[in-house]
Design a protein around this motif. Structure first.
Motif, PDB file in Angstrom:
ATOM      1  N   ALA A   1      70.888  45.335 -74.352  1.00 14.37           N
ATOM      2  CA  ALA A   1      70.944  43.875 -74.434  1.00 14.37           C
ATOM      3  C   ALA A   1      70.709  43.420 -75.875  1.00 14.37           C
TER       4      ALA A   1
ATOM      5  N   ALA B   1      65.175  46.188 -71.324  1.00 15.34           N
ATOM      6  CA  ALA B   1      66.431  45.512 -71.655  1.00 15.34           C
ATOM      7  C   ALA B   1      66.997  46.022 -72.977  1.00 15.34           C
TER       8      ALA B   1
ATOM      9  N   ASN C   1      73.052  44.369 -64.063  1.00 12.32           N
ATOM     10  CA  ASN C   1      74.007  43.346 -64.457  1.00 12.32           C
ATOM     11  C   ASN C   1      74.385  42.537 -63.225  1.00 12.32           C
TER      12      ASN C   1
ATOM     13  N   PHE D   1      67.446  38.236 -75.320  1.00 18.21           N
ATOM     14  CA  PHE D   1      66.553  38.244 -74.159  1.00 18.21           C
ATOM     15  C   PHE D   1      65.962  36.858 -73.986  1.00 18.21           C
TER      16      PHE D   1
ATOM     17  N   LYS E   1      76.060  41.336 -74.085  1.00 17.43           N
ATOM     18  CA  LYS E   1      75.003  41.740 -73.157  1.00 17.43           C
ATOM     19  C   LYS E   1      73.775  40.864 -73.361  1.00 17.43           C
ATOM     20  N   ILE E   2      73.406  40.150 -72.313  1.00 17.26           N
ATOM     21  CA  ILE E   2      72.271  39.243 -72.355  1.00 17.26           C
ATOM     22  C   ILE E   2      71.332  39.602 -71.209  1.00 17.26           C
ATOM     23  N   ALA E   3      70.051  39.643 -71.490  1.00 13.44           N
ATOM     24  CA  ALA E   3      69.050  39.954 -70.464  1.00 13.44           C
ATOM     25  C   ALA E   3      68.008  38.852 -70.439  1.00 13.44           C
TER      26      ALA E   3
ATOM     27  N   THR F   1      78.981  34.555 -71.393  1.00 15.28           N
ATOM     28  CA  THR F   1      78.446  35.630 -72.226  1.00 15.28           C
ATOM     29  C   THR F   1      79.284  35.941 -73.453  1.00 15.28           C
TER      30      THR F   1
ATOM     31  N   THR G   1      67.438  47.824 -65.398  1.00 13.88           N
ATOM     32  CA  THR G   1      68.017  46.492 -65.488  1.00 13.88           C
ATOM     33  C   THR G   1      69.322  46.482 -64.702  1.00 13.88           C
TER      34      THR G   1
ATOM     35  N   ARG H   1      71.872  40.648 -67.499  1.00 11.66           N
ATOM     36  CA  ARG H   1      71.056  41.704 -66.914  1.00 11.66           C
ATOM     37  C   ARG H   1      69.674  41.176 -66.503  1.00 11.66           C
TER      38      ARG H   1
END
Length: 348
Positions: free
Chosen positions: A294, A289, A39, A297, A263-265, A259, A37, A65
């Motif tokens: 993350a 992820a 960023n 998602f 942590k966001i995917a 954000t 993944t 991500r």
């Protein structure tokens, strides 16, 4: 020696031979595995992935991500035991090679096609983000002028059509609609930009299916008000990072942190209007992820039927259909990690 023993001794070499063949002979299948993944708010090769000239930018200490799939190439030769191992894995998948690679070609052809798709996805992602920010970025250009068409000698490939008559146009359909407002045989004024200069051409329309036409093929393009560049590892191709790239551009151009340093995917294609489309390999992207930490998602709505049973651990999954949906879901989740979010059936 009994008959059963003799039969066993005769059969043993055949069994051994079959095991050896299964071990050695390649089979026409491909393995999908979780890939790295990235960023897209971070850097690649020492430079920001999202680079902007002509507009103020804002840093975000969180992460958006994009996710990838590691796929064995069309030339890989995989034995039975390798395939069985992948088939029994919770995070890998096995597909017939003709499904993964439906067309004839080479590994280099696949790489080049992936890069073309990535370039197109980046333009669409930038367009979607800027449209969300209120910018008008849509353009319509002439792709081809048919031989002996009414517009032949008047319009040229790569002309950007800005007006038909007095009506401004942004899409191919708007051009068609305005042309068809006149009667076949009447003239229509086409305002275009060519080589940076504006010009107006008067075209006498022809008749096709009882309607006026000028005989050109049109395509949708974009004109951005300032320079935006997205630079990723060239080994990464395809269109599936569109949503996450659009979010990264939007976040870079807006003062508030999208954000909230979390942590966001996610994944999903995107078009210039911000519509999110389904992708392949989501069962591998989700555990990838989760493994990289993350907490949320973003799942394209078109992939909802594919996520049941995915190894997401404690990472929440939320369904999105548009860029607006994604931003709204992120805002709700950063404000309250336990907020109710749109989901795919029983996924949490």
């Amino acid at each position: 020696m009994t008959q059963r023993t003799l039969a066993g001794l005769i059969a043993l070499p055949l069994v051994v031979a079959l095991i050896v063949i299964a071990w050695v002979v390649p089979l026409p299948y491909t393995i999908y595995s979780p890939g790295p993944t990235v960023n897209v708010l971070g850097e690649f090769d020492g430079k920001d992935i999202v680079q902007v000239e002509g507009h103020k930018t804002y840093d975000d200490e969180g992460q958006l991500r994009m996710t990838t799939v590691s796929e064995t190439t069309r030339e890989a030769r995989l034995g039975l035991w390798t395939l069985l191992g992948a088939w029994m894995s919770d995070t890998e998948a096995v597909y017939p090679r003709e499904v993964a690679y439906p067309d004839q070609g080479t590994v280099e052809d696949d790489r080049e096609a992936g890069q073309v798709q990535m370039a197109s996805a980046q333009d669409a992602a930038i367009a979607a983000a800027l449209t969300k920010l209120g910018e008008d970025v849509d353009e319509v250009s002439v792709a081809e002028v048919a031989k002996d068409a009414p517009a032949a000698g008047k319009l040229k490939a790569d002309d950007v059509v800005t007006k038909v008559g007095d009506q401004a146009v942004d899409t191919p359909q708007e051009v068609v609609t305005e042309v068809q407002k006149v009667e076949p045989g009447d003239t229509v004024e086409m305002t275009v930009e060519r080589d940076g200069k504006k010009r107006t051409e008067t075209v006498k329309t022809g008749e096709k299916d009882g309607k006026a036409y000028i005989g050109v093929s049109l395509g949708a393009t974009y004109e951005f008000p300032y320079d935006i560049k997205i630079t990723l590892d060239p080994a990464i191709g395809g269109p599936s990072a569109g949503l996450m790239m659009a979010l990264s551009v939007y976040d870079t151009l807006t003062e508030d942190s999208l954000t909230d340093e979390r942590k966001i995917a996610g994944t999903g294609t995107i078009d210039g209007d911000g519509n999110v489309g389904p992708i392949g390999g989501i069962q591998q992207k989700i555990p990838g992820a989760a493994e990289d930490g993350a907490e949320l998602f973003l799942v394209p709505a078109g992939n909802c039927q594919d996520v049941e049973g995915a190894a997401n651990g404690d990472m929440r999954l939320t369904r999105v259909e548009t860029l607006d949906d994604a931003i709204e879901a992120i805002d709700s989740w950063t404000e309250d990690p336990n907020a109710k979010l749109p989901t795919c059936g029983s996924t949490k």
